[in-house]
Motif scaffolding. Structure first.
Motif, mmCIF file in Angstrom:
data_model
loop_
_atom_site.group_PDB
_atom_site.id
_atom_site.type_symbol
_atom_site.label_atom_id
_atom_site.label_comp_id
_atom_site.label_asym_id
_atom_site.label_seq_id
_atom_site.Cartn_x
_atom_site.Cartn_y
_atom_site.Cartn_z
ATOM 1 N N ALA A 53 0.827 -1.215 0.000
ATOM 2 C CA ALA A 53 0.000 0.000 0.000
ATOM 3 C C ALA A 53 0.859 1.262 0.000
ATOM 4 O O ALA A 53 0.541 2.242 -0.663
ATOM 5 C CB ALA A 53 -0.934 0.001 1.210
ATOM 6 N N LYS A 54 1.978 1.241 0.730
ATOM 7 C CA LYS A 54 2.831 2.434 0.836
ATOM 8 C C LYS A 54 3.845 2.546 -0.289
ATOM 9 O O LYS A 54 4.451 3.590 -0.489
ATOM 10 C CB LYS A 54 3.633 2.385 2.153
ATOM 11 C CG LYS A 54 2.897 2.858 3.366
ATOM 12 C CD LYS A 54 3.812 2.829 4.581
ATOM 13 C CE LYS A 54 5.022 3.726 4.500
ATOM 14 N NZ LYS A 54 4.872 5.036 5.132
ATOM 15 N N GLY A 55 4.081 1.417 -1.006
ATOM 16 C CA GLY A 55 5.162 1.390 -1.984
ATOM 17 C C GLY A 55 6.486 1.480 -1.240
ATOM 18 O O GLY A 55 7.413 2.168 -1.644
ATOM 19 N N ARG A 56 6.556 0.766 -0.082
ATOM 20 C CA ARG A 56 7.716 0.885 0.797
ATOM 21 C C ARG A 56 8.698 -0.252 0.550
ATOM 22 O O ARG A 56 8.304 -1.398 0.413
ATOM 23 C CB ARG A 56 7.214 0.820 2.242
ATOM 24 C CG ARG A 56 8.282 0.806 3.323
ATOM 25 C CD ARG A 56 7.570 0.925 4.645
ATOM 26 N NE ARG A 56 8.390 0.759 5.806
ATOM 27 C CZ ARG A 56 8.416 1.640 6.821
ATOM 28 N NH1 ARG A 56 7.712 2.739 6.747
ATOM 29 N NH2 ARG A 56 9.133 1.409 7.896
ATOM 30 N N PRO A 57 10.019 0.055 0.536
ATOM 31 C CA PRO A 57 11.015 -1.005 0.365
ATOM 32 C C PRO A 57 10.890 -2.031 1.497
ATOM 33 O O PRO A 57 10.703 -1.657 2.648
ATOM 34 C CB PRO A 57 12.356 -0.274 0.464
ATOM 35 C CG PRO A 57 12.050 1.173 0.311
ATOM 36 C CD PRO A 57 10.623 1.375 0.714
ATOM 37 N N PRO A 140 3.504 1.789 10.157
ATOM 38 C CA PRO A 140 4.367 2.883 9.729
ATOM 39 C C PRO A 140 3.517 4.131 9.586
ATOM 40 O O PRO A 140 2.293 4.065 9.733
ATOM 41 C CB PRO A 140 4.851 2.409 8.353
ATOM 42 C CG PRO A 140 3.700 1.642 7.816
ATOM 43 C CD PRO A 140 3.021 0.984 9.016
ATOM 44 N N SER A 141 4.127 5.266 9.311
ATOM 45 C CA SER A 141 3.358 6.456 8.998
ATOM 46 C C SER A 141 2.502 6.164 7.763
ATOM 47 O O SER A 141 2.945 5.468 6.847
ATOM 48 C CB SER A 141 4.301 7.629 8.745
ATOM 49 O OG SER A 141 5.341 7.254 7.855
ATOM 50 N N ALA A 142 1.274 6.707 7.740
ATOM 51 C CA ALA A 142 0.298 6.336 6.716
ATOM 52 C C ALA A 142 0.399 7.206 5.459
ATOM 53 O O ALA A 142 -0.595 7.723 4.962
ATOM 54 C CB ALA A 142 -1.108 6.398 7.296
ATOM 55 N N ASN A 143 1.628 7.376 4.964
ATOM 56 C CA ASN A 143 1.854 8.128 3.732
ATOM 57 C C ASN A 143 2.382 7.182 2.664
ATOM 58 O O ASN A 143 2.881 6.108 2.979
ATOM 59 C CB ASN A 143 2.889 9.230 3.988
ATOM 60 C CG ASN A 143 4.147 8.671 4.630
ATOM 61 O OD1 ASN A 143 4.116 8.206 5.777
ATOM 62 N ND2 ASN A 143 5.244 8.671 3.896
ATOM 63 N N THR A 144 2.310 7.603 1.407
ATOM 64 C CA THR A 144 3.029 6.901 0.358
ATOM 65 C C THR A 144 4.511 7.113 0.640
ATOM 66 O O THR A 144 4.916 8.202 1.045
ATOM 67 C CB THR A 144 2.681 7.528 -1.016
ATOM 68 O OG1 THR A 144 1.274 7.420 -1.207
ATOM 69 C CG2 THR A 144 3.412 6.833 -2.135
ATOM 70 N N PRO A 148 5.682 13.410 2.685
ATOM 71 C CA PRO A 148 5.716 13.767 4.103
ATOM 72 C C PRO A 148 4.714 12.929 4.901
ATOM 73 O O PRO A 148 3.651 12.581 4.388
ATOM 74 C CB PRO A 148 5.302 15.240 4.103
ATOM 75 C CG PRO A 148 5.555 15.730 2.710
ATOM 76 C CD PRO A 148 5.326 14.553 1.819
ATOM 77 N N SER A 149 5.022 12.631 6.154
ATOM 78 C CA SER A 149 4.102 11.866 7.001
ATOM 79 C C SER A 149 2.792 12.625 7.182
ATOM 80 O O SER A 149 2.774 13.850 7.214
ATOM 81 C CB SER A 149 4.736 11.617 8.371
ATOM 82 O OG SER A 149 5.798 10.715 8.239
ATOM 83 N N PRO A 150 1.670 11.903 7.306
ATOM 84 C CA PRO A 150 0.354 12.548 7.404
ATOM 85 C C PRO A 150 0.020 13.015 8.823
ATOM 86 O O PRO A 150 0.145 12.260 9.770
ATOM 87 C CB PRO A 150 -0.605 11.444 6.970
ATOM 88 C CG PRO A 150 0.106 10.177 7.249
ATOM 89 C CD PRO A 150 1.576 10.441 7.253
ATOM 90 N N ARG A 232 15.347 9.297 1.243
ATOM 91 C CA ARG A 232 15.038 10.720 1.267
ATOM 92 C C ARG A 232 13.536 10.879 1.490
ATOM 93 O O ARG A 232 12.773 11.209 0.598
ATOM 94 C CB ARG A 232 15.482 11.400 -0.030
ATOM 95 C CG ARG A 232 15.426 12.911 0.109
ATOM 96 C CD ARG A 232 15.766 13.643 -1.165
ATOM 97 N NE ARG A 232 15.270 15.008 -1.032
ATOM 98 C CZ ARG A 232 14.744 15.708 -2.005
ATOM 99 N NH1 ARG A 232 14.676 15.225 -3.209
ATOM 100 N NH2 ARG A 232 14.296 16.921 -1.782
ATOM 101 N N HIS A 233 13.136 10.599 2.718
ATOM 102 C CA HIS A 233 11.735 10.710 3.135
ATOM 103 C C HIS A 233 11.266 12.137 3.028
ATOM 104 O O HIS A 233 12.039 13.024 2.763
ATOM 105 C CB HIS A 233 11.641 10.417 4.632
ATOM 106 C CG HIS A 233 11.370 9.002 4.920
ATOM 107 N ND1 HIS A 233 11.051 8.569 6.158
ATOM 108 C CD2 HIS A 233 11.375 7.924 4.123
ATOM 109 C CE1 HIS A 233 10.882 7.277 6.142
ATOM 110 N NE2 HIS A 233 11.077 6.856 4.917
ATOM 111 N N TYR A 234 10.050 12.334 3.434
ATOM 112 C CA TYR A 234 9.524 13.671 3.662
ATOM 113 C C TYR A 234 9.894 14.605 2.512
ATOM 114 O O TYR A 234 10.060 15.785 2.697
ATOM 115 C CB TYR A 234 10.079 14.303 4.954
ATOM 116 C CG TYR A 234 10.452 13.338 6.031
ATOM 117 C CD1 TYR A 234 9.507 12.459 6.515
ATOM 118 C CD2 TYR A 234 11.730 13.305 6.553
ATOM 119 C CE1 TYR A 234 9.833 11.561 7.510
ATOM 120 C CE2 TYR A 234 12.060 12.416 7.547
ATOM 121 C CZ TYR A 234 11.108 11.541 8.018
ATOM 122 O OH TYR A 234 11.441 10.670 9.004
HETATM 123 MG MG MG Z 1 7.477 6.973 7.801
#
Ligand code: MG
Ligand code: TXA
Length: 345
Positions: A53-57, A140-144, A148-150, A232-234
């Motif tokens: 859902a997040k497209g997270r590694p 995790p934070s509910a962002n793609t 930036p975190s929501p 490189r988050h956020y």
């Molecule tokens: Mg996060």
């Protein structure tokens, strides 16, 4: 998306959310830091859905959220004396601790690591949801990934609509940046991500605490110790630069650069404070909060980055902040958003 005003008025939403979690689904929910994207932490298949859902590694481990301290025993190997002290003082709250994990925690939750990150949030609704959902919620934070975190349910909707089973709207989050992460599996404990529970506060509880210094240097050869901190988050879409120095010099420099960029046809955003905002002449000027009350700055940070994204801003200039107390976490997030692009006057 469902709005939950108070715990008393609508228990049916909580029950529905708990059922979704127990059946292996995804529920986005508010915490005191940022919104989380929750799944049953002890169900490998459910935790895997979070990554999709997040497209997270998938090498980036998740934090397991619990509702009471007693839940810790099942998922961690050992609780050191230092860990006991910080738990006593700062749980529930915006503090995540790293422990050696037991076999109850699947590797899908910890990204293959033999340690696990655990947090007990202070947000009453979050804790009620964790209980309903079976007691162990990976979130995790509910962002793609990369956004930036929501800090509001609307931010979650922008990123994850159609990808989660339920979003619980509990209004804006109180703190606005993610929890402090402290590794208590080593001595002395090491801060892997600064947050609202500051180094000074932790040292009050346990004595010496170290900071993962790679967090503040863009060109360090060592990767940060928390796998997620290397990305490189956020990241806003715009190119971002932090300007550090005497505040009057900073304001002048930002005004000068803004004029130059505007001449080149660029759209410019400025991250100012309540104290300085009227001194900027051009560009899209946004106040992040009160410099004299840095908690308000932490609170405004991600919202502002999202606003600049929505405006299609090409470059963002931000004032720097003191790196004492929560300012340390603010500078860490600003520098990450800017890809460590900082100019010292
Ligand atoms: Mg996060
Ligand atoms: O405030 C918060 O902590 C929010 C809310 C929802 O609770 N959650 C959050 O999760 O920020 P996330 O996934 O966006 O960030 C978790 C961070 C990542 O940088 C990850 O690499 C690190 O924690 N982490 C998780 N498990 C770890 C472990 N076993 N060892 C080292 N770092 C770990």
């Amino acid at each position: 998306m469902k709005r939950l005003e108070t715990l008393e008025t609508d228990n049916s939403i909580l029950q529905e959310a708990g059922r979704i979690l127990r059946e292996g689904g995804l529920v986005a929910f508010p915490t005191e830091t940022v919104y989380g994207l929750g799944a049953d932490a002890l169900n490998e298949k459910a935790a895997e859905k979070i990554y999709a859902a997040k497209g997270r590694p998938s090498d980036n481990p998740l934090i397991v959220h619990i509702a009471e301290k007693e839940a810790l025993g099942r998922i961690v190997k050992e609780i050191s004396a230092e860990a006991m002290k910080v738990i006593e003082k700062y749980w529930p709250g915006p503090l995540t601790l790293i422990f050696g994990k037991t076999d109850a925690v699947p590797e899908g939750t910890t990204g293959g690591l033999d340690t696990v990150a655990v947090r007990m949030p202070s947000h009453a609704l979050a804790r009620a949801l964790i209980r309903e959902g079976g007691g162990y919620v990976a979130a995790p934070s509910a962002n793609t990934s990369g956004r930036p975190s929501p800090t509001s349910a609307e931010h979650v909707r922008e990123d994850l609509w159609g990808k989660v089973d339920l979003i619980i709207d509990g209004g804006e989050t109180e703190i606005g940046i993610e929890s402090t992460i402290l590794d208590v599996s080593v001595t002395p404990p090491v801060i892997l991500r600064p947050g609202a529970i500051t180094k000074e506060m932790l040292e009050e509880a346990v004595g010496k605490v170290e900071m993962d210094e790679t967090l503040f240097s863009g060109d360090s050869k060592e990767p940060p110790k928390a796998p997620g901190m290397k990305y490189r988050h956020y990241a806003p879409k715009a190119e971002m630069t932090v300007i550090d120095g005497e505040i009057q010099d900073v304001i002048e420099e930002i005004n000068r650069r803004t004029e130059e960029d505007l001449r080149q046809g660029k759209q410019v955003g400025i991250i100012a404070t309540e104290e300085s905002r009227l001194q900027y002449r051009k560009g899209s000027v946004k106040s992040i909060g009160l410099r004299t009350e840095e908690a308000t700055v932490a609170n405004g940070l991600y919202r502002i980055l999202r606003e600049f994204d929505a405006e299609g801003t090409d470059c963002i200039y931000s004032e720097a902040f003191d790196s004492e107390g929560i300012g340390n976490a603010i500078m860490n997030r600003l520098l990450k958003a800017a890809g460590h692009h900082i100019i010292k006057l």
